[in-house]
Design an enzyme around this catalytic site. Structure first.
Site, PDB file in Angstrom:
ATOM      1  N   SER A 154      12.770   6.458 -13.288  1.00  0.00           N
ATOM      2  CA  SER A 154      11.923   7.091 -14.233  1.00  0.00           C
ATOM      3  C   SER A 154      11.972   8.531 -13.911  1.00  0.00           C
ATOM      4  O   SER A 154      11.645  10.074 -13.827  1.00  0.00           O
ATOM      5  CB  SER A 154      10.650   6.461 -14.241  1.00  0.00           C
ATOM      6  N   SER A 155      12.065   8.668 -12.250  1.00  0.00           N
ATOM      7  CA  SER A 155      11.761   9.798 -11.674  1.00  0.00           C
ATOM      8  C   SER A 155      13.363  11.210 -12.313  1.00  0.00           C
ATOM      9  O   SER A 155      12.766  11.634 -12.217  1.00  0.00           O
ATOM     10  CB  SER A 155      12.241  10.123  -9.903  1.00  0.00           C
ATOM     11  N   LYS A 190       3.186  30.032   4.109  1.00  0.00           N
ATOM     12  CA  LYS A 190       2.280  29.129   3.198  1.00  0.00           C
ATOM     13  C   LYS A 190       0.434  29.977   3.203  1.00  0.00           C
ATOM     14  O   LYS A 190      -0.517  30.272   2.510  1.00  0.00           O
ATOM     15  CB  LYS A 190       2.219  28.243   2.348  1.00  0.00           C
ATOM     16  N   ASP A 227       6.792  22.102 -26.059  1.00  0.00           N
ATOM     17  CA  ASP A 227       6.798  20.968 -25.299  1.00  0.00           C
ATOM     18  C   ASP A 227       7.731  21.148 -24.451  1.00  0.00           C
ATOM     19  O   ASP A 227       8.440  21.454 -24.316  1.00  0.00           O
ATOM     20  CB  ASP A 227       7.029  20.029 -26.584  1.00  0.00           C
ATOM     21  N   TRP A 234       7.045  -0.012   4.022  1.00  0.00           N
ATOM     22  CA  TRP A 234       7.349   0.795   2.551  1.00  0.00           C
ATOM     23  C   TRP A 234       8.827   1.042   3.117  1.00  0.00           C
ATOM     24  O   TRP A 234       9.280   2.299   2.737  1.00  0.00           O
ATOM     25  CB  TRP A 234       6.536   1.843   2.590  1.00  0.00           C
ATOM     26  N   SER A 282      -1.970  27.470  -4.952  1.00  0.00           N
ATOM     27  CA  SER A 282      -2.170  28.280  -5.508  1.00  0.00           C
ATOM     28  C   SER A 282      -2.022  28.832  -6.592  1.00  0.00           C
ATOM     29  O   SER A 282      -2.515  30.230  -7.248  1.00  0.00           O
ATOM     30  CB  SER A 282      -0.128  29.063  -4.690  1.00  0.00           C
ATOM     31  N   HIS A 301      12.832  11.778   3.988  1.00  0.00           N
ATOM     32  CA  HIS A 301      12.334  13.128   3.765  1.00  0.00           C
ATOM     33  C   HIS A 301      12.009  13.587   3.374  1.00  0.00           C
ATOM     34  O   HIS A 301      10.914  15.028   2.509  1.00  0.00           O
ATOM     35  CB  HIS A 301      13.130  13.930   5.286  1.00  0.00           C
ATOM     36  N   THR A 320       5.683  26.386   6.027  1.00  0.00           N
ATOM     37  CA  THR A 320       5.257  26.668   6.296  1.00  0.00           C
ATOM     38  C   THR A 320       3.629  27.176   6.771  1.00  0.00           C
ATOM     39  O   THR A 320       2.493  27.543   5.459  1.00  0.00           O
ATOM     40  CB  THR A 320       4.453  24.999   6.615  1.00  0.00           C
ATOM     41  N   GLU A 337      11.607  13.601   0.145  1.00  0.00           N
ATOM     42  CA  GLU A 337      10.487  12.553  -0.517  1.00  0.00           C
ATOM     43  C   GLU A 337       9.373  13.033  -0.430  1.00  0.00           C
ATOM     44  O   GLU A 337       8.721  13.748  -1.312  1.00  0.00           O
ATOM     45  CB  GLU A 337      10.786  11.193  -0.071  1.00  0.00           C
ATOM     46  N   TYR A 359       8.507  16.067   1.030  1.00  0.00           N
ATOM     47  CA  TYR A 359       8.036  17.473   0.063  1.00  0.00           C
ATOM     48  C   TYR A 359       8.101  17.350  -1.521  1.00  0.00           C
ATOM     49  O   TYR A 359       7.536  17.870  -1.941  1.00  0.00           O
ATOM     50  CB  TYR A 359       9.390  18.371   0.833  1.00  0.00           C
ATOM     51  N   HIS A 390       0.472  -1.606  -0.046  1.00  0.00           N
ATOM     52  CA  HIS A 390      -0.079  -0.336  -0.120  1.00  0.00           C
ATOM     53  C   HIS A 390       0.848   0.788  -0.039  1.00  0.00           C
ATOM     54  O   HIS A 390       0.877   2.308  -1.125  1.00  0.00           O
ATOM     55  CB  HIS A 390      -1.376   0.219   1.292  1.00  0.00           C
ATOM     56  N   HIS A 446      14.278  13.144  12.502  1.00  0.00           N
ATOM     57  CA  HIS A 446      13.746  13.129  12.999  1.00  0.00           C
ATOM     58  C   HIS A 446      12.472  11.680  13.059  1.00  0.00           C
ATOM     59  O   HIS A 446      11.185  11.814  14.242  1.00  0.00           O
ATOM     60  CB  HIS A 446      12.316  14.343  13.110  1.00  0.00           C
ATOM     61  N   HIS A 447      13.100  11.121  12.308  1.00  0.00           N
ATOM     62  CA  HIS A 447      11.993   9.846  11.763  1.00  0.00           C
ATOM     63  C   HIS A 447      12.967   8.177  12.928  1.00  0.00           C
ATOM     64  O   HIS A 447      12.001   7.544  12.783  1.00  0.00           O
ATOM     65  CB  HIS A 447      12.453   9.329  10.356  1.00  0.00           C
ATOM     66  N   ARG A 478       1.615   1.279  15.319  1.00  0.00           N
ATOM     67  CA  ARG A 478       1.465   1.060  13.716  1.00  0.00           C
ATOM     68  C   ARG A 478       1.570  -0.359  13.470  1.00  0.00           C
ATOM     69  O   ARG A 478       2.414  -1.289  14.147  1.00  0.00           O
ATOM     70  CB  ARG A 478       2.061   2.310  13.197  1.00  0.00           C
TER      71      ARG A 478
END
Lengths: 527, 382
Positions: free
Chosen positions: A166-167, A328, A102, A138, A265, A250, A325, A252, A254, A73, A299-300, A447
């Site tokens: 790809s990315s 924004k 293009d 994951w 926006s 991390h 943040t 990732e 963002y 998932h 922080h993870h 979890r």
């Protein structure tokens, strides 16, 4: 007009149009359809999880399969649904927004899409292999994902490599397009914020995808070639895995939210009929968030036993993210303030984004506080937090973008009644699904468990009901999009009364080739 | 196992009745305040940050809601044209920054206190295994008996598979809880024998990863005698959800009595291990041990989950040379989930489980392994 000339302009017919296409609009559509398919697949995995957690006890699946579900998932939603959706939007909209004919590298564009279905076919096929698919979350922490992993892990590693390639190709293309192909007069500080956020996102991707490729390669070596990068018995370090993973992970997160900021926006000023309050500060805030994303990864990992100085540094750095943040969110609210708002479906999704993403931001600040994080860490409180920023955050912004630009893509207005129905069911479903998970986490539910103690039964029950409501509501989106592709009320070129930007100066639907000659510089306004 | 129809019926009923009587469900909304200074500090900090967030939320969402109600086109308003204000941007950058500093000060204080594990009065080593905990009390005098034991989920498979009604402490109960004295600084030294785990008791506000090759430390001073429960918090494989933590906090005098009783138990087992076991005894005891320790992977009937968890029924390793079976049980199989049970089980238990594996599930090695054989094997290996 000669026949040969005609042929040059229109798309090819049949399957080969899609296989060989180098057209940014075709490739954008491919990415978006692929993303939606993965969204349904990843959602199905989530519903298996929610069905099992509906009641205490094991009802439907075995613990090992449950772990495969949580893992797949996460992987499918992050790498298959959210990221490709934003790449699809980038493909469609960036050339239209900057007045380019293009993308800069169209053949690479084709390749970066077409390797994705193979990557995911490979990854999903591991579930049918002996020993099952990835079952280590994951985040695939070693040594659970190396020494103790199922044999199919090698295929998972290869799939991650393909997704990373790809990315990286996609982001090189975005950067090359934005830096080289802007129409005359489209200075950097006149670019729509969606273009800005994607430019910054693309740099993040190029910076961190190689780190992910590195870490999975180290896993490959540990599994097959006798190295001990992450094996303590051989002199390696399991915590090193987490540092490397989150140095990728991390930024990732963002990568999955910055383009969402760009979408919102664009939508809020359109439906408030008022200019974005602080364009410059929005650009600087995005850049600040991107910079901070590189210095907060640990922080993870507050519970791995870092020294006090390390804990304090990562706590302070993480808290700082709240500042840009906040800028924004305040700017979006200031844009709505004293506007003349209407509430079509894109605006509803955008407003829900601002409210629910901010709630995810609040729990983010709470999680940054290290001593309290000891209680939140690896509980449903964290699950609630990141789903609030990813589902009513990133996913709602993708839905908002879809409704917002759908008339430009198809040439028809979508069914507003069904769009609103989709919004309200999604909004209610998503909150029923994730809000009670805050309570579960605080009350002590870890979890990634297939079964739980009895005091967690009530809120799991509610969460599962919300999950099924949210999941099945997404079929309405599919129906609305198909209906809109087939026909409906003709869309004007402008589509929305308050919309600004070059994409609204081309006809609806946008012709196969646009801006073959640069747009009139007079059409380019400051945002 | 309930039948499918019964299961659906119960799902439907619970949907209608929204958890009628009989289930011990709760509506806890917040974290426990706990029973240590640390847990109370953590709780207070959590509430402080929470109320800051609520206050900010009221302002931001309030402004938004007010705009949504009043500044809508249907009310005939004309949009204003103002935008860009460096002054306003600076204000809403600075104010959150100051709020963050106000949050960071107490957070730093609580965290610094949590890191001071010095001057402990009792040290306990906690070792994570797939999927159980080992507790070892550190001795001051090496001549004393070492008190160490494994703590395994006590909830039955029948409860988990919905065969019988679930008990009050479903999934939160163990066979042998960790016992610690109250009002004593107890230091935990944590490591793991295989993958990462995390030892977490919410009432203590302690959560720390156990990591192979590392020793993490944390500490607790429990003020109230009582039973405190927690769970493994780091995904550690298939049975991650089934390795709970149960801590009994006793008054220091009671703790001392318990501790001495444990030491006497160690001496007693040493004596008992000299006695002979019958086949019937070994099979009965072996079955119990199998259901507690082995059934998650090797499954009921010893059919396993190949290729990761091999079958025991008909296995050559189980029915062939007894030394091979003994080696597998005592030393485990490195690089797989098969743990070394040499330390987890005492010689009597090891003899029983080895005999059970060799003669259960239709296997027929026919021999009864004695505790003395196991002891001899272990001593030979050393």
């Amino acid at each position: 007009m000669s026949a040969a000339h005609d042929h040059h302009h229109g798309p090819a017919k049949g399957l080969s149009r899609w296989l060989y296409t180098t057209n940014h609009k075709d490739i954008g559509s491919l990415y978006l359809w692929f993303s939606f398919a993965m969204f349904l697949l990843g959602g199905t995995f989530a519903l298996v999880i929610r069905a099992e957690l509906f009641q205490p006890g094991l009802q439907f699946v075995e613990p090992n399969f449950f772990n495969q579900m949580t893992t797949m998932h996460g992987l499918v939603m992050v790498f298959g649904a959210v990221m490709p959706a934003f790449v699809g939007l980038a493909n469609w909209m960036i050339p239209l927004m900057i007045g380019a004919p293009d993308m800069a590298l169209p053949r690479m564009n084709n390749w970066s899409f077409w390797i994705l279905p193979f990557a995911f076919a490979l990854m999903v096929s591991t579930m049918f292999m002996e020993g099952g698919g990835p079952n280590f979350g994951w985040t695939f922490y070693a040594p659970l994902s190396t020494t103790y992993a199922p044999p199919s892990t090698t295929f998972f590693i290869f799939a991650v490599h393909i997704m990373g390639a790809s990315s990286i190709m996609g982001s090189i293309n975005v950067i090359a397009t934005i830096l080289n192909m802007r129409a005359p007069g489209m200075t950097l500080m006149k670019m729509p914020l969606f273009v800005w956020t994607w430019l910054i996102t693309a740099y993040l991707l190029i910076a961190v995808m190689p780190v992910l490729a590195g870490v999975v390669t180290m896993m490959l070596f540990d599994i097959h070639f006798g190295t001990s990068f992450f094996n303590a018995a051989g002199g390696g370090d399991p915590v090193l895995f987490q540092h490397l993973f989150w140095f990728f992970g991390h930024p990732e997160v963002y990568i999955m939210i910055l383009p969402a900021f760009g979408v919102v926006s664009a939508i809020i000023p359109t439906f408030a009929r008022k200019r974005l309050f602080g364009y410059d500060s929005m650009v600087y805030a995005t850049a600040s968030i991107a910079f901070l994303s590189f210095i907060v990864w640990a922080h993870h990992m507050f519970t791995v036993g870092m020294p006090l100085a390390g804990q304090l540094f990562f706590m302070y750095a993480t808290m700082l993210i709240a500042v840009p943040t906040g800028v924004k969110v305040f700017n979006w609210v200031a844009t709505m303030f004293r506007g003349a708002m209407t509430f079509e479906t894109p605006m509803l999704f955008a407003i829900a984004f601002v409210v629910l993403f901010t709630m995810g931001g609040f729990t983010g600040v709470m999680l940054a506080i290290t001593p309290v994080d000891f209680q939140y860490h690896d509980t449903y409180f964290v699950v609630a937090h990141f789903h609030y920023v990813l589902v009513p955050g990133a996913v709602f912004s993708i839905m908002a973008a879809t409704y917002y630009w759908l008339p430009k893509w198809t040439g028809y207005m979508y069914d507003e009644t069904l769009g609103k129905l989709h919004f309200w069911l999604s909004f209610i479903g998503v909150n029923l699904l994730f809000f009670p998970q805050h309570f579960l986490g605080l009350a002590g539910m870890p979890r990634r468990i297939p079964d739980y103690a009895l005091q967690f039964a009530n809120f799991n029950w509610i969460s599962s009901v919300g999950g099924f409501l949210f999941g099945f509501s997404q079929l309405i989106l599919l129906f609305v999009v198909i209906k809109c592709v087939k026909g409906g009320k003709k869309a004007t070129d402008q589509v929305w009364e308050g919309a600004q930007g070059l994409e609204w100066t081309v006809p609806s639907p946008a012709p196969y080739h646009t801006f073959e000659t640069p747009p009139d510089p007079k059409l380019i306004h400051a945002q | 196992m309930l039948s499918k129809a019964k299961l659906w019926l119960s799902l439907a009923l619970s949907t209608l009745l929204f958890w009628s009587a009989g289930l011990h469900a709760a509506w806890d909304l917040n974290m426990p305040r706990g029973v240590t200074q640390m847990s109370r500090d953590t709780y207070d900090l959590h509430m402080t940050i929470f109320w800051w967030c609520v206050a900010i939320g009221v302002v931001v969402f309030g402004a938004m809601l007010w705009s949504i109600i009043n500044h809508r086109k249907s009310k005939g308003v004309k949009p204003a044209t103002f935008h860009e204000s460096t002054k306003v941007e600076i204000v809403w950058t600075l104010i959150p920054f100051l709020i963050l500093i106000a949050m960071a000060i107490p957070a730093t204080r609580v965290l610094t206190a949590a890191y001071d594990a010095s001057e402990s009065e009792l040290d306990v080593q906690i070792i994570g295994y797939q999927w159980r905990w080992e507790y070892r009390y550190m001795r001051e005098n090496m001549d004393e008996e070492e008190v160490s034991f494994f703590s395994v989920l006590a909830t039955s498979r029948e409860e988990i598979n919905n065969g019988v009604e679930k008990g009050e402490n479903y999934l939160l109960e163990v066979d042998r809880p960790l016992v610690i004295p109250t009002n004593t600084k107890v230091r935990f030294l944590m490591t793991s024998a295989d993958v990462l785990h995390a030892w977490w008791v919410p009432d203590f506000a302690i959560k720390k990863d156990t990591i192979p090759g590392f020793i993490n430390e944390t500490w607790v001073i429990v003020e109230e005698p009582g039973i405190y429960r927690g769970q493994c918090a780091e995904l550690c494989g298939m049975e991650h959800g089934f390795m709970p933590i149960e801590v009994h906090a006793l008054e220091p005098a009671d703790f001392q009595a318990w501790y001495e009783e444990q030491q006497a138990g160690v001496r007693q087992i040493r004596e008992l291990a000299a006695a002979e076991m019958t086949m019937a005894d070994a099979m009965a005891q072996g079955e119990q041990i199998y259901n507690r320790n082995c059934v998650a992977c090797h499954q009921a009937g010893g059919v396993g989950m190949p290729p990761v968890f091999p079958a025991l029924a008909g296995s050559a390793k189980a029915t062939g040379d007894a030394a091979v079976t003994m080696d597998t049980l005592v030393n485990g199989v490195p690089g797989t989930a098969m743990a070394a049970y040499g330390r987890q089980l005492n010689p009597i238990e090891l003899a029983a489980i080895i005999t059970y594996v060799r003669n259960g599930f239709g296997n027929s090695a026919g021999d009864v392994i004695q505790p003395a054989d196991v002891n001899a094997y272990i001593q030979e290996g050393q």
